[in-house]
Design an enzyme around this catalytic site. Structure first.
Site, PDB file in Angstrom:
ATOM      1  N   GLU A 143      -1.256  -1.870 -10.328  1.00 36.02           N
ATOM      2  CA  GLU A 143      -0.983  -3.004  -9.438  1.00 36.02           C
ATOM      3  C   GLU A 143       0.295  -3.770  -9.773  1.00 36.02           C
ATOM      4  O   GLU A 143       1.012  -4.205  -8.870  1.00 36.02           O
ATOM      5  CB  GLU A 143      -2.188  -3.950  -9.385  1.00 36.02           C
ATOM      6  CG  GLU A 143      -3.448  -3.311  -8.795  1.00 36.02           C
ATOM      7  CD  GLU A 143      -3.300  -2.815  -7.362  1.00 36.02           C
ATOM      8  OE1 GLU A 143      -2.348  -3.238  -6.670  1.00 36.02           O
ATOM      9  OE2 GLU A 143      -4.138  -1.990  -6.931  1.00 36.02           O
ATOM     10  N   GLU A 166       0.836  -1.212   0.000  1.00 36.12           N
ATOM     11  CA  GLU A 166       0.000   0.000   0.000  1.00 36.12           C
ATOM     12  C   GLU A 166       0.868   1.259   0.000  1.00 36.12           C
ATOM     13  O   GLU A 166       0.537   2.251  -0.638  1.00 36.12           O
ATOM     14  CB  GLU A 166      -0.974  -0.001   1.186  1.00 36.12           C
ATOM     15  CG  GLU A 166      -1.894  -1.225   1.262  1.00 36.12           C
ATOM     16  CD  GLU A 166      -2.586  -1.596  -0.035  1.00 36.12           C
ATOM     17  OE1 GLU A 166      -2.797  -0.711  -0.894  1.00 36.12           O
ATOM     18  OE2 GLU A 166      -2.899  -2.798  -0.219  1.00 36.12           O
TER      19      GLU A 166
HETATM   20  N1  BES Z   1      -5.870  -1.072  -4.604  1.00 35.82           N
HETATM   21  C1  BES Z   1      -5.895  -2.396  -4.135  1.00 35.82           C
HETATM   22  C2  BES Z   1      -7.242  -2.845  -3.682  1.00 35.82           C
HETATM   23  C3  BES Z   1      -8.326  -2.751  -4.729  1.00 35.82           C
HETATM   24  C4  BES Z   1      -8.092  -3.139  -6.025  1.00 35.82           C
HETATM   25  C5  BES Z   1      -9.553  -2.285  -4.390  1.00 35.82           C
HETATM   26  C6  BES Z   1      -9.104  -3.032  -6.960  1.00 35.82           C
HETATM   27  C7  BES Z   1     -10.572  -2.181  -5.330  1.00 35.82           C
HETATM   28  C8  BES Z   1     -10.326  -2.554  -6.633  1.00 35.82           C
HETATM   29  C9  BES Z   1      -4.881  -2.622  -3.016  1.00 35.82           C
HETATM   30  O1  BES Z   1      -3.703  -1.909  -3.178  1.00 35.82           O
HETATM   31  C10 BES Z   1      -4.482  -4.065  -3.036  1.00 35.82           C
HETATM   32  O2  BES Z   1      -3.927  -4.473  -4.011  1.00 35.82           O
HETATM   33  N2  BES Z   1      -4.767  -4.805  -1.978  1.00 35.82           N
HETATM   34  C11 BES Z   1      -4.421  -6.201  -1.848  1.00 35.82           C
HETATM   35  C12 BES Z   1      -3.182  -6.386  -1.034  1.00 35.82           C
HETATM   36  C13 BES Z   1      -1.933  -6.615  -1.739  1.00 35.82           C
HETATM   37  C14 BES Z   1      -0.818  -6.967  -0.780  1.00 35.82           C
HETATM   38  C15 BES Z   1      -1.937  -7.468  -2.944  1.00 35.82           C
HETATM   39  C16 BES Z   1      -5.541  -6.888  -1.100  1.00 35.82           C
HETATM   40  O3  BES Z   1      -6.496  -6.218  -0.731  1.00 35.82           O
HETATM   41  O4  BES Z   1      -5.470  -8.081  -0.879  1.00 35.82           O
HETATM   42 ZN    ZN Z   2      -2.546  -2.688  -4.788  1.00 35.29          ZN
END
Ligand code: BES
Ligand code: ZN
Length: 619
Positions: free
Chosen positions: A336, A314
């Site tokens: 991502e 994050e």
């Molecule tokens: N931005 C994302 C979460 C997200 C993505 C919310 C698409 C809504 C739509 C966040 O940065 C994320 O990737 N979270 C991951 C954790 C990560 C360590 C891969 C999660 O929530 O698992």
């Molecule tokens: Zn992410």
């Protein structure tokens, strides 16, 4: 002077470009005022009138689950523009004013996922629009958490296109604006936003917020709860409810070091403070990179700091995503994939190569599973999400295929060159948006020789299915050892006692459990719990892998613990596969009964996914 001539030349080629601080220093990043060329299939608001600043005034009613609010926007319009458009979903619009006078507006018909476009009439002299509205108690972004003997907790989750369910906005990642807010909440609660935040409760429940850096709407965030703050360093800290504040403080002690490592890699942190708010278990994600204030699931509070890579992830978004933002959700991998790459680099810098390679190897394991599941056309890096819910594209492809693409490039050009390139990329496109094509142009212009680009096969990575043959190879001696021991254990060549479970890191435990053959005898599977007490473990990733294995192995002994977990946790990444595994292993009725009981506790994001998995509305 030469710079000016260059800028002028760039501007002259772009229709109606305005010279301002928003003009990019290179032709590759996209000036927010001229992004009308970007077609965002998920927003009705990318027209010739663009918002530049939001002032949000809101009253949060935790009893009725309604926010009564006013969104006042400064905007800039092309000459002759007749209207300014916004995305809305489930909002009750009371009135709209333009430059202080009641204005004519229309609401389009409701579209699936997208909601209703709001079009407001404007004249050339106008520059201010004010929208008075209330949210629906079912606003999809918002979850109002209520538990016995606890004060209520409200949080928002705007990404990808849910900001429009609590604020009428130009809900495209290609539109950036600054914001300020005045929010009133019950006195016993603290309000926090993705902005400059309070560190103590205000005596009258009134809070003022400022976000001085321009952000896209999906980074608008609000949380209201009985939380307190604890500082970790001069510019980092944690917010949590009193019962877990100390735990969170200890768990995240690496945060200051992570900020330093990240800055050393890719340049100064642009958002002044980096704080983390630990949300209730119902938060549908692991983390959300809301600027200045990451929202995080309590399921990363393992008690031994074993899940801090999520914080690295994050935090990394403060550059990849928040500073340089994907232009549309079709370019989601730019957010991502870059972030997973950056996360790995932070982890390597703090914990060494072996740890980072374990994480990368698990990423490859997950990616293989995703590739086996998804239809081929959904495994391109550049997505085609028109007429689909952008949520459909929010999977491992963007994250881990994206990661492996960048790692493959790194290995081709060498780390030193790649790092210099990335640092410059973040700097020169800061507070801008980026398309996949724009990035590829920059990559081939600034980093790769023609020969290198051909060897990498960029188009294949971006526009073709699956993983190219030249994908960087990751290798973890530790995880290979785990695989070796697992095979011996499965073949009864070694006993439980000979498994070094207690010395294993979470990654090794996860590797083991997520690969155990579930067709082994039930007693053999159950013996793992007897030996290692896995059902009571604090690490949620390991617990999840254990529940998955148990469901598939029909180890019903864990079902009571599983039901408790599903009651407490609403993180989609855990919850959805668990219900799906139950569904596929002959436990449809059990799954439905647990879900019937828990569904009301989950955020809409999780509900929508599990509704589909369990065919909840198709009875
Ligand atoms: N931005 C994302 C979460 C997200 C993505 C919310 C698409 C809504 C739509 C966040 O940065 C994320 O990737 N979270 C991951 C954790 C990560 C360590 C891969 C999660 O929530 O698992
Ligand atoms: Zn992410």
């Amino acid at each position: 002077m030469r710079k000016f001539i260059f800028l002028f030349a760039v501007c002259a080629t772009l229709a109606s470009c305005k010279i301002s601080e928003e003009v990019p220093s290179t032709p590759h990043s996209i000036n927010p005022m001229t992004t009308s060329k970007i077609f965002d299939p998920h927003s009705a608001a990318t027209s010739d009138a663009r918002v530049t600043h939001l002032h949000w005034t809101a009253n949060v009613n935790v009893e009725t689950h309604v926010i009564t609010a006013n969104a006042s926007y400064d905007f800039k319009a092309e000459k002759g523009a007749k209207q300014i458009s916004f995305d809305t979903k489930d909002l009750n619009i009371e009135w709209v004013k333009v430059n202080g006078r009641l204005a004519r507006y229309t609401l389009d018909e409701e579209k699936p996922f997208l909601g209703q476009a709001l079009h407001v009439e404007i004249r050339d002299i106008d520059n201010l629009v004010s929208i008075q509205y209330t949210t629906s108690p079912n606003a999809e972004a918002l979850l109002w958490v209520e538990k016995e003997n606890e004060l209520p907790f409200l949080f928002s989750q705007s990404q990808a296109i849910l900001a429009r369910t609590w604020i009428p906005c130009q809900d495209s990642p290609s539109v950036r604006f600054t914001y300020s807010a005045d929010v009133t909440v019950p006195k016993e609660l603290m309000a926090l936003m993705s902005a400059e935040n309070p560190q103590v409760k205000s005596p009258d429940g009134k809070y003022h917020f400022e976000m001085k850096q321009r952000i896209p709407s999906y980074l608008l965030a609000l949380a209201v709860g009985d939380v307190a703050f604890k500082s970790l360093s001069e510019n980092t800290g944690v917010y949590a409810t009193a019962d877990i504040l100390e735990l969170a403080f200890n768990e995240f002690s690496d945060m200051p070091g992570m900020v330093k490592a990240a800055e050393d890699l890719y340049g100064p942190y642009a958002w002044e403070r980096y704080d983390v708010l630990v949300l209730p278990g119902a938060f549908p994600f692991g983390g959300m990179e809301n600027p200045r204030l990451t929202f995080a699931t309590p399921t990363i509070l393992a008690g031994d700091k074993s899940l801090v890579s999520l914080i690295a992830h994050e935090l990394a978004h403060s550059w990849s995503g928040n500073l340089v933002t994907n232009a549309t959700w079709n370019d989601f991998w730019l957010n991502e994939g870059f972030t997973v790459y950056f996360e790995q680099r932070i982890m390597e810098s703090l914990f060494g190569k072996a740890k980072a390679e374990m994480l990368a190897t698990l990423a490859r394991q997950d990616l293989n599973a995703t590739l086996a599941e998804l239809p081929a056309e959904d495994t391109h890096l550049k997505l085609a999400l028109e007429n689909r819910n952008p949520d459909d594209g929010m999977n491992d492809i963007a994250y881990n295929k994206g990661y492996f693409f960048l790692r493959t490039i790194e290995e081709k050009v060498g780390r030193e060159k790649f790092d210099a390139f990335l640092k410059n990329y973040f700097q020169s496109h800061a507070f801008g948006v980026m398309t996949t094509e724009g990035f590829i142009d920059i990559l081939t212009a600034e980093l790769l020789t023609k020969e290198q680009a051909d060897e990498i096969g960029i188009d294949q990575w971006i526009y073709s299915a699956g993983l190219p043959a030249n994908t960087a190879v990751v290798q973890s001696a530790e995880l290979e050892k785990v695989d070796e021991l697992r095979l011996k254990w499965e073949a009864d060549e070694i006993t439980n006692k000979e498994l070094p479970w207690n010395n294993w890191s979470y990654q090794e435990r996860y590797r083991f459990l997520s690969n155990v053959n579930f067709n082994l005898s039930l007693s053999k599977i159950q013996s793992l719990d007897e030996s290692f007490h896995i059902s009571k473990i604090g690490n949620s990733e390991v617990l999840f892998a254990w529940f998955m294995l148990s469901i598939q192995a029909k180890n019903e002994a864990v079902f009571a613990d599983l039901a408790t977990f599903l009651e407490k946790v609403g993180r989609r990444k855990f919850v959805a596969p668990l219900y799906e595994a139950m569904e596929n292993s002959g436990y449809h009725v059990t799954a439905l009964s647990i879900y019937g009981h828990c569904r009301g506790n989950y955020h809409a994001v999780t509900q929508n996914t599990v509704d589909e998995t369990l065919h909840y509305f198709e009875k």
